[in-house]
Design a protein around this motif. Sequence first.
Motif: not given
Length: 395
Positions: A83-95, A36-38, A73-81
């Motif tokens: 950042a979370d997307y980058k974290s997910s990329i790093r997590a799957v790469a570690q796996a 869900d974006g987390r 849409t680059r609105s709302g919480r897009f900056r936080e989201l």
Amino acid sequence: MKQTWRWFGPDDPVTLAHARQAGASGIVTALHHLNDGRAWPLDEVMKRKAEVEAAGLSWDVVESIIVHEDVKTRSGRFRELIADYKSSIRAVAQAGVKTVCYNFMAITDWTRTDLDYPMAHGGTALRFDIVDFCLYDVLVLKRRGAENEHPALRIAAARERLAQMNESALARLEANLVGWVPAREFIFDRDSFRKALERYRDLTVMGLRQNLLEFLREIVPVAEEAGVRMAIHPDDPPFPIFGLPRVVSTAEHARAILEGCPSPANGLTLCSGSYGANAANDLVAMAKAFGPSIHFAHLRNVTKEADGSFHEAEHLAGDTDMVALVGALMQEEARRRKAGQSDWEIPMRPDHGHAIVDDIGKKVNPGYSCIGRLKGLAELRGIMRTLAALEKRPA
């Protein structure tokens, strides 16, 4: 090509054991329960990897880490989201999962009007009927401006069809179009879908493309550092629906994405079914032109109709020359091997499949029946082995 299989997790009625029995060696999956974006926690990623490997398979592709509507849409919480997307990329790469398939479709994922279209062989397929779509868009949803986006003859045909449609059929059409799609972050009803469409009312094609490029310029450096290849999936269908902008529908769109953020980590998912539903696209030419940037392939076929409707054909039928397409992708693999690339192999999966034999009437994710995909994978494997054998023949 690496033969993989889409799996929706432990709740998927088509199991990992089924995938292995079908002949796949790799799995394409995601953390659908957290999509869900987390940010994906590393322990959850490693748990999924362990589930896949316990079945004797490898997790080769993430499909998908969802791109939240706030990001598009680059609105709302897009900056936080982001950042979370980058974290997910790093997590799957570690796996050890180094290919991420994702899409940038506004609101919708793949869209069909019929999930059980009867085929001559007695099974069923997925279908997009342009008149049924017009019927819902103009006469049921009553989207603002919709009547200006459909030809008068199509609207007239839609009115005739609506007059003959019972409530059950209408409810089924609505559910197919806005209610259920796998891997979507939430489910819509008519009112919530109308509200979601309003978010995009003033966003142009150029605006959405710019938002996509801004997103890529932020995540691609992270992917490069982690050794991950991003592979954007085309719009499905590859033309505008519900008045929403489309930016990944044609070869020109693909070229703009690659040139707008040049990097080996910024690449494509060549989905022959999605791109193939647009008559302007030559799939074999695209495979040759974009070969070095193709990080993943979805192989399925469609039969198009003159009015824009289409249905998903058998893998070796339909409008795309699947033998030529597989041959072009294998030629790209050969080029990579010759260049000494360790990542020369292109993962592919048999995308969608008809409901046939014992799958008829079973509860499965539409398009993701077991036997229909098994049949498709076997046919595609036959193409690959035949082409490989011909390549080894002495001149």
